[in-house]
Scaffold this active site. Structure first.
Site, mmCIF file in Angstrom:
data_model
loop_
_atom_site.group_PDB
_atom_site.id
_atom_site.type_symbol
_atom_site.label_atom_id
_atom_site.label_comp_id
_atom_site.label_asym_id
_atom_site.label_seq_id
_atom_site.Cartn_x
_atom_site.Cartn_y
_atom_site.Cartn_z
ATOM 1 N N MET A 66 58.557 79.416 -70.402
ATOM 2 C CA MET A 66 57.784 79.321 -71.631
ATOM 3 C C MET A 66 56.753 80.445 -71.697
ATOM 4 S SD MET A 66 57.067 75.236 -71.656
ATOM 5 C CE MET A 66 57.043 75.156 -69.864
ATOM 6 N N GLY A 111 51.051 78.935 -70.262
ATOM 7 C CA GLY A 111 52.076 79.661 -69.508
ATOM 8 C C GLY A 111 52.715 78.831 -68.413
ATOM 9 N N SER A 112 54.054 78.838 -68.329
ATOM 10 C CA SER A 112 54.681 77.941 -67.372
ATOM 11 C C SER A 112 56.197 78.036 -67.374
ATOM 12 C CB SER A 112 54.275 76.507 -67.681
ATOM 13 O OG SER A 112 54.367 76.273 -69.069
ATOM 14 N N ARG A 113 56.812 77.148 -66.572
ATOM 15 C CA ARG A 113 58.256 77.077 -66.450
ATOM 16 C C ARG A 113 58.631 75.658 -66.087
ATOM 17 N NH1 ARG A 113 60.549 80.179 -61.394
ATOM 18 N NH2 ARG A 113 61.695 78.386 -60.610
ATOM 19 N N ILE A 139 56.159 73.660 -63.621
ATOM 20 C CA ILE A 139 55.591 74.674 -62.742
ATOM 21 C C ILE A 139 54.548 75.479 -63.504
ATOM 22 C CG2 ILE A 139 56.087 76.675 -61.282
ATOM 23 C CD1 ILE A 139 59.002 75.618 -61.172
#
Length: 218
Positions: free
Chosen positions: A97, A185-187, A155
């Site tokens: 993302m 911000g991430s995954r 994450i």
């Protein structure tokens, strides 16, 4: 519609921006500087509003479907050893993302939450190979009779400093509903049984709560 995790930040940002606009208008006589500060404040507010947006999604409930838990781009489809819960080989699908994506996390399947654990950690960039094991993260496993247990992992990225996770062990959850939020911000990684036919490709842009990651027939 905005996510509840953003209410406080949105309110504070609105106060700051209002202060910038009125202060610039009252105390700065240089026209271009006054307008630059005011426009910058409005841009900041717009960025915060778009980050915390929470659009309604049309989830087609199906126990055999694994749906994308978040918006973003597919950056990993590979077989890996999942060592926290399954302790065996799994097919990992990772969705990255960017700051402009919707950051709501949604349950990929309906069922019972079997496992939910938070891990403090580093803040490596979300696409870093070690981010899945070293960054701040949460690991959640949801299970139903059709697909068995499905693990997804939130994450944190280099900008993220707080993961919100609503999954509680023993709770019955509904596919596509709000499972949490990752700020700035991430995954998210999804772990599927080896041999699962994935319904998406690398670099594909997906929509959380609607697009199907895979179909698993029990």
């Amino acid at each position: 519609m905005f996510h509840k995790e953003g209410y406080k930040i949105i309110f504070i940002t609105m106060l700051i921006v209002a202060g910038i606009i009125f202060t610039a208008d009252a105390f700065i006589d240089i026209f271009w500087l006054q307008k630059t500060l005011q426009v910058a404040g409005l841009v900041l507010l717009i960025l915060i509003l778009q980050f915390f947006r929470n659009p309604k999604r049309n989830t087609q409930l199906n126990e055999a479907h694994i749906i994308a838990p978040v918006d973003g781009k597919v950056v990993v489809i590979e077989e890996v050893f999942e060592k926290e819960y399954f302790k065996d080989q799994r097919l990992q699908v990772s969705i990255f993302m960017s700051p402009i994506n919707v950051h709501v996390t949604r349950y990929p399947i309906s069922g019972e939450v079997k496992f939910s654990k938070y891990h403090p950690g580093k803040y490596l960039v979300a696409w870093h190979p070690k981010a899945s094991e070293e960054n701040e993260r949460t690991t959640i496993v949801v299970e139903n009779e059709t697909v068995g247990p499905i693990l997804y992992r939130q994450i944190a990225g280099a900008l993220a400093r707080r993961i919100v996770n609503y999954a509680e062990e023993g709770r019955q959850v509904v596919q596509g509903t709000d499972a949490g939020f990752i700020k700035f911000g991430s995954r998210v990684d999804v772990f599927l049984p080896v041999g699962t036919k994935v319904n998406m490709q690398l670099n594909q842009t997906v929509k959380g709560g609607e697009d199907i990651v895979a179909i698993i027939e029990g």
